[in-house]
Design an enzyme around this catalytic site. Sequence first.
Site, PDB file in Angstrom:
ATOM      1  N   HIS A 272       0.942  -1.140  -0.011  1.00 43.89           N
ATOM      2  CA  HIS A 272       0.208   0.038   0.076  1.00 43.89           C
ATOM      3  C   HIS A 272       0.959   1.246   0.043  1.00 43.89           C
ATOM      4  CE1 HIS A 272      -2.963   2.942   1.242  1.00 43.89           C
ATOM      5  NE2 HIS A 272      -3.855   2.024   0.878  1.00 43.89           N
TER       6      HIS A 272
ATOM      7  N   ASP B 142      -8.367  -4.559  -0.539  1.00 41.23           N
ATOM      8  CA  ASP B 142      -8.784  -4.952  -1.798  1.00 41.23           C
ATOM      9  C   ASP B 142      -8.507  -6.551  -1.870  1.00 41.23           C
ATOM     10  OD1 ASP B 142      -9.714  -2.409  -3.052  1.00 41.23           O
ATOM     11  OD2 ASP B 142      -7.484  -1.983  -3.278  1.00 41.23           O
TER      12      ASP B 142
HETATM   13  N1  ACO Z   1       4.261  -7.757  -4.963  1.00 41.31           N
HETATM   14  C1  ACO Z   1       5.652  -8.030  -5.038  1.00 41.31           C
HETATM   15  N2  ACO Z   1       6.480  -7.026  -4.878  1.00 41.31           N
HETATM   16  C2  ACO Z   1       5.937  -5.859  -4.592  1.00 41.31           C
HETATM   17  C3  ACO Z   1       4.527  -5.432  -4.354  1.00 41.31           C
HETATM   18  C4  ACO Z   1       3.772  -6.556  -4.739  1.00 41.31           C
HETATM   19  N3  ACO Z   1       2.459  -6.348  -4.469  1.00 41.31           N
HETATM   20  N4  ACO Z   1       4.514  -4.287  -4.176  1.00 41.31           N
HETATM   21  C5  ACO Z   1       5.783  -3.799  -3.887  1.00 41.31           C
HETATM   22  N5  ACO Z   1       6.672  -4.640  -4.093  1.00 41.31           N
HETATM   23  C6  ACO Z   1       8.051  -4.551  -4.247  1.00 41.31           C
HETATM   24  C7  ACO Z   1       8.467  -3.523  -5.361  1.00 41.31           C
HETATM   25  O1  ACO Z   1       8.883  -4.192  -6.351  1.00 41.31           O
HETATM   26  C8  ACO Z   1       9.761  -3.119  -4.470  1.00 41.31           C
HETATM   27  O2  ACO Z   1      10.881  -3.985  -4.576  1.00 41.31           O
HETATM   28  P1  ACO Z   1      11.996  -3.496  -4.667  1.00 41.31           P
HETATM   29  O3  ACO Z   1      12.555  -2.618  -3.338  1.00 41.31           O
HETATM   30  O4  ACO Z   1      13.288  -4.887  -4.507  1.00 41.31           O
HETATM   31  O5  ACO Z   1      12.457  -2.769  -5.855  1.00 41.31           O
HETATM   32  C9  ACO Z   1       9.215  -2.994  -2.923  1.00 41.31           C
HETATM   33  O6  ACO Z   1       8.408  -3.703  -2.834  1.00 41.31           O
HETATM   34  C10 ACO Z   1       8.847  -1.545  -3.015  1.00 41.31           C
HETATM   35  O7  ACO Z   1       7.866  -1.323  -3.860  1.00 41.31           O
HETATM   36  P2  ACO Z   1       7.268   0.200  -4.185  1.00 41.31           P
HETATM   37  O8  ACO Z   1       6.825   0.151  -5.461  1.00 41.31           O
HETATM   38  O9  ACO Z   1       8.033   1.248  -3.671  1.00 41.31           O
HETATM   39  O10 ACO Z   1       6.121   0.222  -3.203  1.00 41.31           O
HETATM   40  P3  ACO Z   1       4.960   1.545  -3.438  1.00 41.31           P
HETATM   41  O11 ACO Z   1       4.620   1.853  -1.941  1.00 41.31           O
HETATM   42  O12 ACO Z   1       5.313   2.754  -4.231  1.00 41.31           O
HETATM   43  O13 ACO Z   1       3.660   0.800  -4.051  1.00 41.31           O
HETATM   44  C11 ACO Z   1       1.744  -0.465  -4.510  1.00 41.31           C
HETATM   45  C12 ACO Z   1       2.600   0.565  -3.466  1.00 41.31           C
HETATM   46  C13 ACO Z   1       1.512   0.371  -5.784  1.00 41.31           C
HETATM   47  C14 ACO Z   1       0.418  -0.377  -3.759  1.00 41.31           C
HETATM   48  C15 ACO Z   1       2.390  -1.532  -4.718  1.00 41.31           C
HETATM   49  O14 ACO Z   1       2.546  -2.228  -3.442  1.00 41.31           O
HETATM   50  C16 ACO Z   1       1.466  -2.585  -5.516  1.00 41.31           C
HETATM   51  O15 ACO Z   1       1.630  -2.491  -6.877  1.00 41.31           O
HETATM   52  N6  ACO Z   1       0.578  -3.397  -5.113  1.00 41.31           N
HETATM   53  C17 ACO Z   1      -0.131  -4.173  -5.935  1.00 41.31           C
HETATM   54  C18 ACO Z   1      -1.310  -3.466  -6.376  1.00 41.31           C
HETATM   55  C19 ACO Z   1      -2.454  -3.221  -5.275  1.00 41.31           C
HETATM   56  O16 ACO Z   1      -2.681  -4.099  -4.485  1.00 41.31           O
HETATM   57  N7  ACO Z   1      -2.716  -1.920  -5.082  1.00 41.31           N
HETATM   58  C20 ACO Z   1      -3.801  -1.420  -4.425  1.00 41.31           C
HETATM   59  C21 ACO Z   1      -3.373  -0.548  -3.376  1.00 41.31           C
HETATM   60  S1  ACO Z   1      -4.475   0.329  -2.553  1.00 41.31           S
HETATM   61  C22 ACO Z   1      -4.780   1.603  -3.315  1.00 41.31           C
HETATM   62  O17 ACO Z   1      -4.022   2.295  -3.527  1.00 41.31           O
HETATM   63  C23 ACO Z   1      -6.166   2.162  -3.641  1.00 41.31           C
END
Ligand code: ACO
Length: 431
Positions: free
Chosen positions: A308, A365
């Site tokens: 998130h 979600d």
């Molecule tokens: N699965 C696998 N790896 C992940 C996931 C995931 N769901 N989310 C983040 N990571 C990893 C990234 O690849 C990154 O790895 P690294 O450090 O080796 O490069 C690390 O975790 C940090 O990721 P960020 O992109 O910096 O996380 P951010 O906080 O920007 O993104 C987000 C958050 C967009 C929600 C992300 O976790 C994601 O894409 N989740 C899946 C989609 C989802 O469920 N979205 C709904 C969120 S609720 C809302 O916004 C309404």
Amino acid sequence: MSKTAQLKLDDKDYVLPVIVGTEGEKAIDTRTLRATSGYIAYDQGYGNTGSCESSITYLDGENGVLRHRGYPIEQLAMHSNFVETAYLVIYGELPTVAQRRAFSDRLRQNAAIEPQMQAIFQGYPKDAPPMAMLSSMVASLAAHYPQLATNDFEKDLQNFDLAAGMAISKIRTIGAMIYRYQRGLAYIPPKDIPFCDNLLHMMFSELYQDYVAVPEVARALNTLLLLHADHEQNCSTSTVRMVGSSAANLFTSLSAGICALSGPLHGGANTAVMHMLQSIHDEHDDGTRFIAAAKSGTKSNRLMGFGHPVYRNFDPRAKIIGKACDEVLQKLGINDPLLEIAKNLEQAALKDDYFISRKLYPNVDFYSGIIMRALGVPVNMFTVIFAIGRSPGWIANWREVAANPKGRIYRPRQVYSGPVKRDYVPLAQRG
Ligand code: ACO
């Protein structure tokens, strides 16, 4: 003495005021920075920018805290319901018995969609995207009730109670109509029954047989809507505030919020979770291969419903919804293989160092789609249900903007990165 921040720029010292919120959140007030120094604060995507002061919702992502008007989401989910929480979010206090009755009456009296507005539907193709229909129908409320949508804050605030009640109730009814229209089914008018029961009735009743929700189903829907009632300055809520800051009326601002929610990065995550679970199921995987792929770091393989942008510990709504999901499936006797897969994924991920070290936990979600599926809501309607739930938060935020005597139009700055000044070249000389 109040705290300040010192900033040194081009050998000059600037003293900036510090604002501290009621829960101790600290912010440096940069409002005068451009005028005094010529600099602006750069924060692409506003991830570190407080765009407003708000007394509606407190969110502490590091510690998994979510409170509306001071009340923890856990207590609201346990003891309240969507309509009461909507009142709290909008008006700031839990309602008295009389206020609660008056609010419910307003919702019931304004639930139906007039024939003129029903006719708008005929202009849409049957397979039109539900959120496109919802946003344009809500924009149409401003055309149908111009006396409530004058684009004059003072007048619109005088009619706020009616406009707010109408918006919550009609967004719900329009949502049900979208479901029926896509299936070629006639409009079912609302009945004098509770809010969530009414939504299920308007979606699922048949011509000679009214759908009567079992209490657990209505309760699960209540919980789902309540958990979405507000979530601070997310993309759609900030959009509502931005549009509202131009003195645009409530309905127009809500329509803009619905457009913002329609994007897959905001309102579409629950749909993505369902597609992910379905594809794991279709590939006869128990989730193991998917988890391995999710750890590759590529965006397209992410474990949907995990992580998130704000919560770095856990999403408190996910805990509540996971439990509600179990309860409703058990009550309905549904053995959903997708729930099994979701649970396997969750257990495996929570034990895996990749997810632990990155603080990736299930978000709201992850389970909301499974609940909606159990209630009979098709995947393409998920974001519409989210919009119904989020309507109180949008309304409360619009009101804060409209009622702020010191408010000004939202107008961020930018750092220009295009070509520097150059002279116009006539077409004949351009080759
Ligand atoms: N699965 C696998 N790896 C992940 C996931 C995931 N769901 N989310 C983040 N990571 C990893 C990234 O690849 C990154 O790895 P690294 O450090 O080796 O490069 C690390 O975790 C940090 O990721 P960020 O992109 O910096 O996380 P951010 O906080 O920007 O993104 C987000 C958050 C967009 C929600 C992300 O976790 C994601 O894409 N989740 C899946 C989609 C989802 O469920 N979205 C709904 C969120 S609720 C809302 O916004 C309404």
